[in-house]
Scaffold this active site. Structure first.
Site, PDB file in Angstrom:
ATOM      1  N   GLU A   1     -40.269 -25.719  66.900  1.00  0.00           N
ATOM      2  CA  GLU A   1     -40.852 -26.446  65.962  1.00  0.00           C
ATOM      3  C   GLU A   1     -40.020 -26.469  63.924  1.00  0.00           C
ATOM      4  OE1 GLU A   1     -44.833 -27.599  67.528  1.00  0.00           O
ATOM      5  OE2 GLU A   1     -45.573 -26.304  66.817  1.00  0.00           O
TER       6      GLU A   1
ATOM      7  N   HIS B   1     -47.415 -19.942  66.185  1.00  0.00           N
ATOM      8  CA  HIS B   1     -47.459 -21.654  65.302  1.00  0.00           C
ATOM      9  C   HIS B   1     -47.075 -21.309  64.255  1.00  0.00           C
ATOM     10  CE1 HIS B   1     -48.043 -25.105  64.246  1.00  0.00           C
ATOM     11  NE2 HIS B   1     -48.342 -25.894  65.227  1.00  0.00           N
TER      12      HIS B   1
ATOM     13  N   SER C   1     -43.463 -34.234  65.200  1.00  0.00           N
ATOM     14  CA  SER C   1     -43.414 -35.919  65.108  1.00  0.00           C
ATOM     15  C   SER C   1     -43.114 -35.978  65.624  1.00  0.00           C
ATOM     16  CB  SER C   1     -43.184 -35.844  63.587  1.00  0.00           C
ATOM     17  OG  SER C   1     -43.318 -35.331  62.066  1.00  0.00           O
TER      18      SER C   1
ATOM     19  N   GLU D   1     -48.054 -22.958  61.248  1.00  0.00           N
ATOM     20  CA  GLU D   1     -49.162 -22.423  60.229  1.00  0.00           C
ATOM     21  C   GLU D   1     -50.005 -21.370  60.511  1.00  0.00           C
ATOM     22  OE1 GLU D   1     -51.815 -26.175  62.733  1.00  0.00           O
ATOM     23  OE2 GLU D   1     -49.649 -27.226  61.532  1.00  0.00           O
TER      24      GLU D   1
ATOM     25  N   LYS E   1     -54.923 -28.686  67.405  1.00  0.00           N
ATOM     26  CA  LYS E   1     -54.764 -28.285  65.892  1.00  0.00           C
ATOM     27  C   LYS E   1     -56.691 -28.191  66.102  1.00  0.00           C
ATOM     28  CE  LYS E   1     -50.451 -29.082  64.393  1.00  0.00           C
ATOM     29  NZ  LYS E   1     -49.805 -29.758  63.606  1.00  0.00           N
TER      30      LYS E   1
ATOM     31  N   ASN F   1     -50.983 -30.213  71.461  1.00  0.00           N
ATOM     32  CA  ASN F   1     -51.813 -29.676  70.382  1.00  0.00           C
ATOM     33  C   ASN F   1     -53.128 -29.709  69.324  1.00  0.00           C
ATOM     34  OD1 ASN F   1     -52.866 -27.127  68.107  1.00  0.00           O
ATOM     35  ND2 ASN F   1     -50.065 -27.112  66.849  1.00  0.00           N
TER      36      ASN F   1
ATOM     37  N   GLY G   1     -46.463 -32.748  60.853  1.00  0.00           N
ATOM     38  CA  GLY G   1     -47.411 -33.322  60.869  1.00  0.00           C
ATOM     39  C   GLY G   1     -46.003 -34.136  59.153  1.00  0.00           C
TER      40      GLY G   1
HETATM   41  P1  13P Z   1     -47.614 -33.313  64.928  1.00  0.00           P
HETATM   42  O1  13P Z   1     -46.822 -33.253  66.270  1.00  0.00           O
HETATM   43  O2  13P Z   1     -48.249 -33.907  64.090  1.00  0.00           O
HETATM   44  O3  13P Z   1     -46.104 -33.101  63.758  1.00  0.00           O
HETATM   45  O4  13P Z   1     -47.255 -31.855  64.687  1.00  0.00           O
HETATM   46  C1  13P Z   1     -46.299 -30.771  65.631  1.00  0.00           C
HETATM   47  C2  13P Z   1     -46.912 -28.858  66.168  1.00  0.00           C
HETATM   48  O5  13P Z   1     -46.624 -28.578  65.312  1.00  0.00           O
HETATM   49  C3  13P Z   1     -47.238 -29.023  67.122  1.00  0.00           C
HETATM   50  O6  13P Z   1     -47.573 -27.339  68.017  1.00  0.00           O
END
Ligand code: 13P
Length: 255
Positions: free
Chosen positions: A167, A95, A212, A97, A11, A9, A173
């Site tokens: 997740e 997701h 992560s 976010e 982002k 992903n 992150g």
């Molecule tokens: P990170 O791997 O940067 O922690 O992000 C995970 C994520 O949100 C993947 O969709």
């Protein structure tokens, strides 16, 4: 047999120049494997160009979001049919976010899941608890609520053409990865909850862990019996790191 899936992903990162290089390296490093799927999910505007670049490669394309609506006066939205049209096979749905920053509630996520399915996209349904929810002992009920909302709208059979990604919000992150045991606990919970409706669907469902994940911790996570791959954020923007995670999903076999 459950397939291992590694999905990147991206982002809101990338540029045409950066993407070309990143995708080229991923394509040449991932030869394809019957037991594993490698997916990249760039921002909408880059999908078409990257779709062409992926042609004849083993790497699949996914989007990060979609509209719950099929078409019409929905300014700024992108439909499932449009994503299919530019070569997507997968789409992230729900997701954290999107849930936290753009007000996507369980009901909307369920409608997006159904919209993806209706056009033959494979939804990667994201579920996960916040730190406060975990510390309050609410992890399982939160995951159950998120799953049940989708299954209130779509039949459990649709999970034969879907993926679920766990997740934990506190691991995204932050550099703070769930331990393999924490991931396994929730993955087993998800599989059991789905098995209560349909044991075969549950047994065949690929469950990804995200939060992560790096090359250095991927192997121990993927070694857990109910962890069938990963949804990778930051580490998916570094080709070598991402390929090393793909290799970890294949138990170190050459990709
Ligand atoms: P990170 O791997 O940067 O922690 O992000 C995970 C994520 O949100 C993947 O969709």
């Amino acid at each position: 047999m459950r397939r291992k899936i590694i999905a990147g992903n991206w982002k809101m990162h990338g540029s045409r120049a950066e993407n070309t290089q990143l995708v080229e390296t991923i394509i040449s490093g991932f030869a394809g494997d019957d037991g594993a799927e490698c997916v990249i999910c760039p921002p909408f505007v880059y999908l078409h160009e990257i779709s062409r670049q992926l042609r004849d490669s083993a790497v699949k394309l996914g989007a990060q979001n979609l509209s719950a609506e099929a078409q019409g006066a929905f300014t700024g939205e992108v439909s499932a049919a449009m994503l299919r049209d530019v070569g997507c096979r997968y789409v992230l749905v729900g997701h954290s976010e999107r849930r936290a920053l753009y007000g996507e509630d369980d009901g909307l996520v369920a409608r997006k899941y159904a919209a993806a399915q209706a056009k033959g996209l494979v939804p990667i349904l994201c579920v996960g608890e916040t730190l406060a929810e975990r510390e309050g002992g609410h992890t399982h009920p939160v995951i159950a609520r998120q799953l049940d909302a989708v299954l209130a709208v779509s039949d459990v059979g649709t999970l034969a053409r879907a993926v679920v990604a766990y997740e934990p919000v506190w691991a995204i992150g932050t550099g703070r990865t769930a331990t393999p045991e924490q991931a396994q606990d929730v993955h087993a919970f998800v599989r059991e909850r789905i098995a209560a409706r349909d044991a075969k669907i549950a047994a065949d469902l690929s469950l990804l862990y995200g939060g992560s994940v790096k090359a250095s911790n991927a192997s121990e996570l993927f070694a857990m019996p109910d962890v069938d791959g990963g949804l990778i954020g930051g580490a998916s923007l570094k080709a070598e790191e991402f390929l090393a995670i793909c290799a970890a999903a294949l138990d170190g076999r050459v990709v």
